[in-house]
Design a protein around this motif. Sequence first.
Motif, mmCIF file in Angstrom:
data_model
loop_
_atom_site.group_PDB
_atom_site.id
_atom_site.type_symbol
_atom_site.label_atom_id
_atom_site.label_comp_id
_atom_site.label_asym_id
_atom_site.label_seq_id
_atom_site.Cartn_x
_atom_site.Cartn_y
_atom_site.Cartn_z
ATOM 1 N N TRP A 90 4.454 4.321 12.572
ATOM 2 C CA TRP A 90 4.695 3.248 11.613
ATOM 3 C C TRP A 90 5.781 3.700 10.642
ATOM 4 N N PRO A 91 6.760 2.836 10.352
ATOM 5 C CA PRO A 91 7.892 3.271 9.517
ATOM 6 C C PRO A 91 7.485 3.609 8.085
ATOM 7 N N ASP A 92 8.042 4.679 7.582
ATOM 8 C CA ASP A 92 7.767 5.110 6.211
ATOM 9 C C ASP A 92 8.224 4.046 5.218
ATOM 10 N N GLY A 93 7.430 3.863 4.183
ATOM 11 C CA GLY A 93 7.804 2.955 3.110
ATOM 12 C C GLY A 93 7.621 1.488 3.409
ATOM 13 N N VAL A 94 7.035 1.159 4.549
ATOM 14 C CA VAL A 94 6.825 -0.239 4.943
ATOM 15 C C VAL A 94 5.325 -0.536 4.914
ATOM 16 N N ALA A 95 4.936 -1.580 4.194
ATOM 17 C CA ALA A 95 3.522 -1.950 4.080
ATOM 18 C C ALA A 95 3.137 -2.927 5.186
ATOM 19 N N LYS A 96 1.826 -3.071 5.379
ATOM 20 C CA LYS A 96 1.297 -3.985 6.400
ATOM 21 C C LYS A 96 0.112 -4.750 5.833
ATOM 22 N N ARG A 97 0.142 -6.066 6.011
ATOM 23 C CA ARG A 97 -0.984 -6.918 5.635
ATOM 24 C C ARG A 97 -1.404 -7.713 6.868
ATOM 25 N N VAL A 98 -2.669 -7.623 7.225
ATOM 26 C CA VAL A 98 -3.201 -8.366 8.360
ATOM 27 C C VAL A 98 -4.174 -9.413 7.823
ATOM 28 N N ILE A 127 10.386 -4.530 25.819
ATOM 29 C CA ILE A 127 10.677 -3.541 26.860
ATOM 30 C C ILE A 127 9.656 -2.401 26.814
ATOM 31 N N LEU A 128 9.285 -1.974 25.605
ATOM 32 C CA LEU A 128 8.255 -0.945 25.493
ATOM 33 C C LEU A 128 6.927 -1.442 26.051
ATOM 34 N N ALA A 129 6.619 -2.714 25.828
ATOM 35 C CA ALA A 129 5.347 -3.275 26.296
ATOM 36 C C ALA A 129 5.315 -3.452 27.802
ATOM 37 N N THR A 130 6.479 -3.746 28.395
ATOM 38 C CA THR A 130 6.498 -4.096 29.815
ATOM 39 C C THR A 130 7.114 -3.041 30.722
ATOM 40 N N GLY A 131 8.017 -2.224 30.173
ATOM 41 C CA GLY A 131 8.773 -1.294 31.013
ATOM 42 C C GLY A 131 9.767 -2.006 31.913
ATOM 43 N N ARG A 132 10.160 -3.234 31.535
ATOM 44 C CA ARG A 132 11.032 -4.053 32.386
ATOM 45 C C ARG A 132 12.265 -4.518 31.606
ATOM 46 N N PRO A 133 13.219 -3.635 31.358
ATOM 47 C CA PRO A 133 14.398 -4.045 30.574
ATOM 48 C C PRO A 133 15.203 -5.150 31.236
ATOM 49 N N GLY A 185 -1.476 -4.692 18.195
ATOM 50 C CA GLY A 185 -0.828 -3.730 19.072
ATOM 51 C C GLY A 185 0.653 -4.003 19.214
ATOM 52 N N PHE A 186 1.012 -5.294 19.274
ATOM 53 C CA PHE A 186 2.431 -5.625 19.393
ATOM 54 C C PHE A 186 3.172 -5.292 18.104
ATOM 55 N N LEU A 187 2.545 -5.540 16.960
ATOM 56 C CA LEU A 187 3.185 -5.189 15.690
ATOM 57 C C LEU A 187 3.452 -3.693 15.605
ATOM 58 N N ASP A 188 2.554 -2.889 16.168
ATOM 59 C CA ASP A 188 2.756 -1.442 16.148
ATOM 60 C C ASP A 188 3.937 -1.003 17.009
ATOM 61 N N LEU A 189 4.362 -1.867 17.946
ATOM 62 C CA LEU A 189 5.602 -1.620 18.687
ATOM 63 C C LEU A 189 6.811 -2.178 17.933
ATOM 64 N N LEU A 190 6.635 -3.354 17.356
ATOM 65 C CA LEU A 190 7.756 -4.056 16.743
ATOM 66 C C LEU A 190 8.216 -3.423 15.435
ATOM 67 N N ALA A 191 7.288 -3.019 14.592
ATOM 68 C CA ALA A 191 7.685 -2.491 13.278
ATOM 69 C C ALA A 191 8.582 -1.257 13.395
ATOM 70 N N PRO A 192 8.235 -0.252 14.225
ATOM 71 C CA PRO A 192 9.153 0.876 14.381
ATOM 72 C C PRO A 192 10.474 0.473 15.030
ATOM 73 N N ALA A 193 10.416 -0.465 15.990
ATOM 74 C CA ALA A 193 11.644 -0.925 16.637
ATOM 75 C C ALA A 193 12.556 -1.599 15.618
ATOM 76 N N TYR A 194 11.975 -2.421 14.749
ATOM 77 C CA TYR A 194 12.792 -3.073 13.731
ATOM 78 C C TYR A 194 13.379 -2.037 12.767
ATOM 79 N N ALA A 195 12.580 -1.062 12.373
ATOM 80 C CA ALA A 195 13.074 -0.047 11.431
ATOM 81 C C ALA A 195 14.283 0.685 11.995
ATOM 82 N N ARG A 196 14.273 0.967 13.309
ATOM 83 C CA ARG A 196 15.421 1.645 13.922
ATOM 84 C C ARG A 196 16.661 0.759 13.892
ATOM 85 N N ARG A 197 16.520 -0.512 14.242
ATOM 86 C CA ARG A 197 17.659 -1.421 14.239
ATOM 87 C C ARG A 197 18.135 -1.695 12.806
ATOM 88 N N GLU A 198 17.216 -1.789 11.865
ATOM 89 C CA GLU A 198 17.580 -1.988 10.462
ATOM 90 C C GLU A 198 18.390 -0.807 9.944
#
Length: 251
Positions: free
Chosen positions: A7-15, A93-99, A172-185
């Motif tokens: 999970w990216p540092d400095g980013v909060a999560k509310r569910v 792509i991380l979820a499916t392995g199918r780029p 589970g999908f958010l746990d893939l998306l949040a780090p992916a977004y942090a890298r692109r950001e």
Amino acid sequence: MSADLRWPDGVAKRVLGEVDSTNAEAARIAASLTGPTWILGLRQTAARGRRGRAWANPEGNFAATLVMRPFETTDQVALRSFVAALALMDALILATGRPESVSLKWPNDVLLNGGKVAGILLESMGTQGNLTLAIGIGVNLIAAPPADSVEPGALPPVSLAGETGIEIGPEGFLDLLAPAYARREASFTTYGFAPIRTAWLDAAAHLGAPIRARTMTEEVHGTFDGLAEDGALILTTASGRRTLPAADVFF
């Protein structure tokens, strides 16, 4: 693409178990933010897409908003729709392995096997120097709306489970998306739009092919020839080159 799933540092999560819309919740909490925050709604009662359109979001699908306070000018802030699209692509792509199965459709859709699996809605609040940005994201994880629910000519909606048999929950999908977004950001804030633009075009659907672009006043037919430096759509038409800042695209 790195597969660091921390999970990216400095980013909060509310569910939230239930919410009218995660973008609406973002507007409500904007004044209390201390840093970027993901808001995940496990059930949305008033989901919406671009131009106020309803967004079908049954329980089990993904509905989340990243709310932040960006520092760039308003036109640069809007380019985060491309940042978010790339992050969504990375997470799928991380979820499916199918780029090879994932592609991007201008201005803000993500495709799986040629059908629409996800959409993005950017909304900003406040003024320059005190701006809050909400990046709303919807993903059909388990179910897609019926094909007859979309306008004629639009791509058919699809779901991750329906196309691949892969089932993943919203958290589970958010746990893939949040780090992916942090890298692109990080790429966007460090190097600007150019590498984001290049990566987006590398994954663009129908680049170099004939498309139709419908604005509020006209429908333009031409060859999809790329993105301008401000993210606008570039078309080569029978009457010459056109650059469209906003439109709905049909293949």
